[in-house]
Design a protein around this motif. Structure first.
Motif, PDB file in Angstrom:
ATOM      1  N   THR A   1       0.825  -1.213   0.000  1.00 21.93           N
ATOM      2  CA  THR A   1       0.000   0.000   0.000  1.00 21.93           C
ATOM      3  C   THR A   1       0.857   1.260   0.000  1.00 21.93           C
ATOM      4  OG1 THR A   1      -0.151  -0.336   2.366  1.00 21.93           O
ATOM      5  CG2 THR A   1      -2.059  -0.950   1.068  1.00 21.93           C
ATOM      6  N   ARG A   2       2.141   1.083   0.231  1.00 20.59           N
ATOM      7  CA  ARG A   2       3.014   2.254   0.200  1.00 20.59           C
ATOM      8  C   ARG A   2       3.101   2.829  -1.197  1.00 20.59           C
ATOM      9  NH1 ARG A   2       6.831   2.501   4.879  1.00 20.59           N
ATOM     10  NH2 ARG A   2       6.434   0.508   5.829  1.00 20.59           N
ATOM     11  N   ARG A   3       3.162   4.137  -1.270  1.00 21.71           N
ATOM     12  CA  ARG A   3       3.246   4.773  -2.587  1.00 21.71           C
ATOM     13  C   ARG A   3       4.697   4.822  -3.054  1.00 21.71           C
ATOM     14  NH1 ARG A   3       0.035   9.154  -4.335  1.00 21.71           N
ATOM     15  NH2 ARG A   3       1.899   9.522  -5.547  1.00 21.71           N
ATOM     16  N   LEU A   4       4.846   4.649  -4.361  1.00 21.40           N
ATOM     17  CA  LEU A   4       6.180   4.726  -4.960  1.00 21.40           C
ATOM     18  C   LEU A   4       6.516   6.181  -5.215  1.00 21.40           C
ATOM     19  CD1 LEU A   4       8.593   3.313  -6.243  1.00 21.40           C
ATOM     20  CD2 LEU A   4       7.277   3.078  -8.315  1.00 21.40           C
ATOM     21  N   LYS A   5       7.776   6.516  -4.947  1.00 19.82           N
ATOM     22  CA  LYS A   5       8.187   7.901  -5.190  1.00 19.82           C
ATOM     23  C   LYS A   5       8.383   8.156  -6.677  1.00 19.82           C
ATOM     24  CE  LYS A   5      11.148   8.094  -1.774  1.00 19.82           C
ATOM     25  NZ  LYS A   5      12.443   8.352  -1.223  1.00 19.82           N
ATOM     26  N   GLU A   6       8.363   9.426  -7.035  1.00 26.09           N
ATOM     27  CA  GLU A   6       8.474   9.816  -8.442  1.00 26.09           C
ATOM     28  C   GLU A   6       9.710   9.230  -9.106  1.00 26.09           C
ATOM     29  OE1 GLU A   6       6.851  11.671 -11.022  1.00 26.09           O
ATOM     30  OE2 GLU A   6       5.327  10.882  -9.674  1.00 26.09           O
ATOM     31  N   ASP A   7      10.818   9.273  -8.408  1.00 28.47           N
ATOM     32  CA  ASP A   7      12.061   8.856  -9.048  1.00 28.47           C
ATOM     33  C   ASP A   7      12.339   7.367  -8.848  1.00 28.47           C
ATOM     34  OD1 ASP A   7      12.366   9.137  -6.429  1.00 28.47           O
ATOM     35  OD2 ASP A   7      14.206  10.289  -6.451  1.00 28.47           O
ATOM     36  N   GLY A   8      11.312   6.622  -8.478  1.00 26.33           N
ATOM     37  CA  GLY A   8      11.456   5.174  -8.408  1.00 26.33           C
ATOM     38  C   GLY A   8      12.228   4.705  -7.196  1.00 26.33           C
ATOM     39  N   ALA A   9      12.716   3.474  -7.278  1.00 27.39           N
ATOM     40  CA  ALA A   9      13.404   2.871  -6.141  1.00 27.39           C
ATOM     41  C   ALA A   9      14.907   2.849  -6.407  1.00 27.39           C
ATOM     42  CB  ALA A   9      12.886   1.453  -5.937  1.00 27.39           C
TER      43      ALA A   9
END
Lengths: 535, 827
Positions: free
Chosen positions: A507-515
């Motif tokens: 459920t955690r959101r992914l950040k714009e610049d990915g992982a």
């Protein structure tokens, strides 16, 4: 046991009069309607025509018993008509009850009516017993039978309190003997009439609950897994027998004998029946699943209803001493109930409890149940610290091969124990040792007082501080922080699973610049990254 | 003091040495210099006077006089202080009255002066327009015809009140005057003109700094009609002259041009003639024209970056690596989740792989000033552009939007061409070629990833080139992942959930062999190769670890195939931890289980925490020689493994090496003894059964060696050796000057300050109000007094007048009486 032959005692059998077969009408709605109307008109004078209606059941029964066709095929063929027949006859009898034809016991009409009435009841129950597939007919039969019980209660004994014991007992036996349904994986039964009886009648009315146990006499009956499963299904249902508030006890019947308020009688009866199950010579009929179910519901549904619960002592002790961790854990609850309320003294209780901490424990479904109870058992500050230390050390030892969900429940548990027994803090902080130190803890020792755990240290928990799951690792770090928190609420940690762990991650959101990426380069996946593997 | 007032006075005077002998020398006579003695005397006298007038002094007597402190305000002279106030008020009143109706106030009526919403610029503009408006309206109102006689006057008015800049009017002057001004500045030809004189003078004045410019303007000479007419005539004459000069100039120019026309024509005709010999000369050189063109086509020399030396490149790379490593370390410690570098910052090397040359040419277009060359270059570019579609037309590739589409595209090619096809798509859809390509390639990255998983399951595994293609695709995805991190990561997270669903399905339904598949294993290892697995928390690695843990912990490894999957997962998991060395309980749990399932006998020990799900028979003569070969991941789907002893022994070998890897990974853990104790027990049993199997004994040896170290170094934990915390003190606070009687005490310092301030404000307010009231009362009193005086004056005046009238009347009356008497007497 209701047997077809049994009906011969009270009522003239149709088979004994084969000549009657020619007179028999046809099983059709038209015929039934005409007959019913006639009978109702002449109800005060002549009731012998009812017989022609009741005989109609035989048409069905003959086809049914001949086994020429499949059960469901026969049912689809006759179900509607049979239901109609049932309702029609019920109409006749309800008219008879309303016209108070049952009051005068000396009249001829009464004897005839009574005869046909018994025959009708018998047929209703017989159908319920023999039809093994789920159909609305047998459920309707149950409803009609229950309505008849109501009539009996009102009419059979004038204005005196009366409970139709015999009719109810017949019903109970029918329920138990019914072929419908099967034993479920948790040891209960899926019988549709039983389920219907439970939801519509048993769970709602106090008198039925009381008389069910009262009329149930298991000693008379042949024990089988099927029977036990049905009994368990009923026992598992919530009852209002122990309810103090009389107003809440709704009754199905109106005029009831004073026996209904006699709790001791109920408890006696309950105990008798239960013990007859538990003490049966042939233990194999008690399935393992049923055994577990009994242990599961023991403290809530059984012990309070027994007159002398201490009679369960042997049963529980034996279960506890079985070499099955699961059974032992389950029996803990009942045992605890006995120790708490009935002053049971269990020798070597903690030794046994310590033995329960084995490799299977943290892979079991019931580990949270165990931890909850163990938390209570180890709550006393008067317990020797060597014992507490043994428990802590053992759990820590088990945790290094357990799933994160188990570790998550162990860590706060140990924290609470350490907080409550500060003398055990030496497991985390021990400065007074010589250079030739070796771990004195004996993992194989059975007696928690002799394990020397108090002189050991919890290296396992330190290792868990580098657990691969970030949250588990962070949780394990509480042991190297000051013990400022008073205690952890165990309930928050007991019911984690891989599912819930993963869910909280996805459920955690992914950040714009990915992982974050791996910057190290590998020539090949198999071969370089994973050597000795190839496609 | 006794005696009468007079006696007392005398005594006092005498005591201060003011009366009696003045020249008596005292012992302490050198008290003060002689100059100030007189003042002293005065002061002393003043004091004595005060002493003898007790009514001016008022003393507040204290009820108790306990302390010796002198308190302020016990003595006062209310009369005097009142008088002082009265005097001050009177003076102020007088001053005010004096100035009443006499003083002018300066009122700033400039436009927008008090409007803060306007900027200086706007203010100026507004003022200017206002000025113009008033002017024009004035003209419109009073000037019926534009060029009337009052023009001069108007100008003067303008100059007097209009806006100026450096003393020069901003308003547009009469065009004539402006011309005149210009003329004045330019040349002194028109000196004689009379009407110009005043203007010139003013200009001269300004220049010389003589500050009397207004003299002429302020007092304009009233012109006679004759003068005005004269001016008009002069003006028209002046204009006429101007026009004549202009006409002359134009005519002269036309004449000049006419004369030169022939020359120009001649020159124009000679141009082509000059070119011919040039061409002839070119014929000498071979393909001169061509080489010129080629030269033009040549790329212009641009100031290129200096080529870096190998050393520099190495250093740069090392720096970058160090930076990345530092970022990774920070992530590993869980200090930060943020990434240091955005994906766009990473090197663009990827695109050079496939289409390097073309790109370079396009990229390095020069913009030159030389037009010819630029034209040529453009032509050249056109040619290039013509060429390009030809090449692509022959092999059209469309960027697929789903994996199915990609499979469709690939169906046109041989399997061996997969990699080249993918590269072709990537080159023809390079993000810089068109808007929207970036998104397409993002999707394509995900498709490539799916394709890798697809290939791992497909039948193509048997192909010779399979591993080459697969690894090529993987490295392609790894390169792409830097740029299309977000898209790839999202799809991976979806995949994780899908795998998890299959795991739960496998757990719930018996014999449902949904997991593990080869693609799952490929997925796990791909995550390891793509993402930084050492992070404390990672959006992809953490959930992947969870499902891997779940698989190892929950799945029943009943077949040898699933056991291969388990070993693969365990090894991948250990690979994840190769840097961070985090502990994974599931792996030890699984490894015990896997080892036990190969052990022919049943082994139970308290330290062993898992039980085998099923048993596999190992060949009796297990030797180390037959199982060195690399292990195939695709054997997972191989059905007849159970009968294949060779494979089984190689699985066992793999298992042993995985245990070895686990030992290497966790050898520094404090509980290594506890972790490895079950393994030692199991291994010793194995050695009993297979004494000749080398890897076993080697591993066992390693275990014992490491455990010996671990045992020697073992120390009890000291996790709680925190800094001692000081015990909280509860000593009472002692406050100096605490007065229990003061109700205003407040322990809160700031609140105390505030209340103090409030009290002061209240007091000041009270005083100010009192003063105001006194002032107004005084004023009222003064006004009444004045009025009274006024009335008194009036009345006295009236009385005087009356008096005079009465006197005059009386005299007349007397006269009348006398006359009457006289007449009577005459009678």
């Amino acid at each position: 046991m209701v047997k077809r032959s049994k009906s011969n005692d009270g009522t003239p059998s149709k088979k004994s009069k084969p000549s009657n077969q020619q007179e028999r009408g046809e099983l059709s709605k038209d015929f039934i309607t005409i007959q019913t109307d006639q009978i109702i008109e002449n109800l005060n004078k002549d009731v012998s025509n009812i017989k022609s209606l009741i005989d109609l059941y035989d048409i069905f029964l003959e086809t049914f018993q001949s086994q020429d066709e499949q059960e469901d095929e026969i049912l689809t063929k006759y179900e509607d008509d049979l239901r109609y027949l049932n309702v029609s006859i019920f109409k006749i009898f309800s008219k008879a009850f309303n016209d108070q034809l049952f009051d005068n016991k000396l009249s001829k009409i009464y004897t005839d009516l009574k005869k046909f009435y018994e025959l009708f009841k018998f047929n209703l129950l017989f159908f319920m017993e023999i039809i093994s597939i789920d159909c609305s007919l047998i459920v309707d039969n149950l409803d009609i039978y229950m309505k008849l019980l109501k009539f009996e209660n009102l009419n059979f004994n004038g204005n005196q309190p009366y409970f139709p014991n015999k009719s109810f007992k017949d019903l109970i036996h029918t329920l138990i003997n019914s072929n419908n349904g099967e034993i479920l994986s948790n040891g209960l039964n899926s019988n549709i009439i039983l389920q219907e009886f439970l939801t519509n009648y048993y769970s709602k009315y106090y008198d039925l609950q009381f008389y069910f146990i009262n009329e149930l006499n298991l000693i008379e009956l042949n024990h089988s897994s099927n029977l036990i499963s049905k009994i368990l299904t009923i026992i598992n249902e919530k009852t209002m027998v122990l309810d103090i508030d009389q107003k809440k006890k709704k009754c199905f019947l109106k005029k009831l004998p004073s026996l209904v308020n006699n709790l001791n009688h109920y408890k006696n009866q309950f105990e008798l029946n239960l013990l007859s199950i538990l003490n049966h010579e042939n233990q194999s009929i008690l399935l393992n699943s049923q055994y577990k179910t009994i242990l599961l519901i023991l403290h809530k549904r059984i012990i309070p209803f027994m007159k002398t619960p201490t009679k369960l002592m042997d049963f529980l002790t034996d279960s506890y001493n079985l070499n099955d961790t699961l059974i032992s854990i389950l029996s803990l609850n009942g045992l605890f109930e006995l120790i708490k309320t009935y002053n049971l003294d269990y020798p070597n209780f903690y030794t046994k409890l310590y033995q329960l901490l084995d490799k299977n424990l943290f892979h079991l479904k019931y580990r949270s149940r165990f931890l909850r109870l163990t938390d209570i058992f180890l709550n006393s500050t008067h317990l020797p610290s060597s014992l507490i230390a043994s428990f802590i050390k053992k759990m820590a030892r088990l945790s290094i091969n357990s799933s994160p969900s188990a570790i998550v429940s162990i860590i706060p548990f140990i924290y609470n124990l350490l907080k409550r027994h500060p003398t055990c803090m030496i497991l985390l902080q021990n400065e007074h040792t010589d250079s030739l130190y070796s771990d004195p803890y004996n993992n194989d020792e059975i007696d928690p007082l002799k394990t020397n755990a108090i002189e050991s240290s919890l290296w396992e928990l330190e290792t868990l501080q580098s657990h691969y799951h970030p949250n588990v690792a962070t949780l394990a770090k509480i042991f190297s922080q000051p013990f400022k928190k008073q205690s952890y609420n165990l309930e928050d940690f007991l019911d984690w699973s891989y599912n819930s762990l993963l869910e909280s991650e996805t459920t955690r959101r992914l950040k714009e610049d990915g992982a974050a990426l791996e910057y190290e380069e590998f020539e090949t996946l198999l071969g370089d990254y994973l050597p000795e593997w190839r496609w | 003091m006794a005696g009468s007032q007079l006696k007392q006075l005398k005594a006092a005077l005498k005591e201060n040495g003011l009366v009696g002998q003045t020249n008596v020398k005292r012992k302490n006579t050198k008290k003060a210099p002689s100059e100030s003695r007189r003042d002293d005397k005065q002061a002393v006298l003043e004091k004595i006077r005060e002493q003898f007038n007790p009514f001016e002094l008022k003393v507040n007597r204290k009820k108790t006089d306990l302390d010796t402190r002198s308190t302020k305000g016990t003595q006062g002279k209310p009369g005097i202080s009142k008088q002082i106030g009265e005097d001050a008020r009177k003076a102020a009143y007088e001053a005010k009255k004096k100035l009443q109706n006499k003083n002018g106030i300066f009122k700033d009526r400039r436009f927008g002066e008090n409007d803060s919403s306007l900027t200086a610029e706007e203010k100026m503009l507004q003022r200017f327009t206002k000025e113009r408006q008033t002017q024009s309206s004035k003209r419109n109102l009073f000037n019926l015809d534009d060029d009337n006689e009052n023009a001069e006057d108007d100008e003067d008015d303008d100059n007097a009140f209009g806006l100026t800049h450096y003393g020069k009017s901003l308003s547009l002057k009469d065009d004539f005057e402006q011309d005149a001004d210009l003329q004045n500045n330019g040349d002194d030809d028109d000196d004689d003109d009379e009407f110009m004189k005043p203007k010139k003078r003013t200009l001269e004045d300004r220049e010389s700094g003589n500050h009397e410019p207004d003299e002429d303007e302020v007092i304009p000479k009233k012109k006679t009609k004759a003068e005005v007419m004269k001016e008009v005539i002069a003006k028209s004459k002046f204009y006429k002259q101007q026009r004549q000069i202009l006409q002359e100039k134009v005519e002269e120019k036309i004449f000049d041009l006419d004369e030169e026309y022939d020359d120009i024509l001649q020159e124009l005709r000679t141009v082509p003639k000059q070119k011919k010999p040039l061409e002839f000369a070119a014929n000498d050189g071979i393909n001169y024209e061509k080489s010129i063109k080629e030269l033009n086509l040549d790329r212009r020399a641009a100031p290129a970056d200096r080529t870096k030396t190998d050393e520099e490149i190495r250093k740069e790379r090392a720096d970058k690596m160090r930076e990345l490593e530092e970022a990774r370390l920070r992530r590993m410690e869980g200090l930060e989740d943020d990434r240091e570098k955005g994906p766009d910052e990473l090197d663009d090397d990827f695109w050079i792989q496939g289409s390097g040359d073309e790109d370079h040419e396009q990229q390095e277009q020069d913009d030159d000033n030389d037009e010819d060359e630029q034209d040529d270059e453009q032509d050249d570019e056109l040619i290039q552009n013509d060429d390009k579609p030809k090449t692509t037309k022959s092999l059209p590739v469309i960027c697929p939007e789903s994996h199915e589409e990609f499979l469709e595209i690939l169906s046109n090619y041989k399997f061996e061409e997969t990699l080249t096809t993918a590269n072709k798509i990537l080159t023809s859809y390079a993000p810089r070629l068109q808007i929207g390509n970036k998104e397409k390639i993002g999707i394509f990255t995900v498709i490539l990833f799916q394709h890798i998983l697809y290939l791992s399951e497909s039948d193509l595994v048997s192909n010779e080139k399979f591993s080459e293609i697969q690894e090529g695709l993987i490295s392609l995805v790894k390169t792409l992942s830097q740029k299309y991190n977000f898209e790839l990561t999202e799809s991976l997270r979806d995949k994780i959930e899908e795998i998890h669903e299959r795991i739960t399905e496998t757990l719930q339904i018996e014999d449902a062999e949904e997991f593990p598949t080869i693609s799952d294993l490929t997925f796990f290892s791909l995550v390891g190769i793509l993402y930084s697995t050492s992070d404390h928390y990672h959006l992809v690695v953490t959930p992947t670890s969870i499902i891997m843990g779940e698989a190892l912990d929950q799945i029943k490894f009943k077949s040898i195939n699933s056991l291969i999957g388990g070993i693969f997962i365990a090894e991948t998991f250990l690979k994840y931890q190769r840097i961070s060395k985090r502990y994974v309980p599931e792996v030890t749990f699984f490894l015990q289980k896997a080892l036990l399932s190969f052990l022919p006998i049943d082994l139970t020990d308290d330290s062993i925490t898992s039980t085998p799900d099923s048993k596999f028979q190992l060949p009796k003569n297990l030797t180390s020689s037959d199982s060195i070969e690399a292990f195939k991941i695709t054997d997972l789907d191989n059905d007849d493994l159970n009968s294949n002893d060779l494979i089984k022994s190689s699985i066992f070998n793999k298992l042993i090496s995985t245990v070895d890897l686990a030992l290497d990974t966790w050898k520094d853990k404090s509980s290594l003894l506890e972790i490895s104790s079950p393994f030692i027990i199991i291994l010793s049993k194995f050695i009993e059964i297979y004494p000749n199997y080398k890897p076993l004994s080697q591993l066992s040896l390693k275990f014992t060696r490491l455990l010996k170290f671990s045992k020697d170094e073992r120390k009890p934990l000291t996790l709680q050796s925190h800094k001692k915390l000081s015990i909280a003190t509860y000593a009472p606070k002692f406050e100096e000057n605490f007065n229990p009687e003061r109700k205003s005490y407040d322990e809160n310092r700031s609140r105390q300050e505030i209340s103090k301030m409030n009290k002061q404000i209240k007091q000041e307010r009270k005083i100010a109000l009192r003063e105001l009231r006194k002032d107004s009362r005084f004023e009222a009193r003064q006004q009444i007094k004045e009025k009274k005086e006024k009335y008194a004056e009036y009345h006295s005046k009236m009385a005087k007048i009356l008096n005079t009238i009465n006197t005059v009347e009386g005299a007349e009356k007397n006269e009348y009486e006398r006359e009457k008497k006289l007449r009577k007497s005459k009678k």
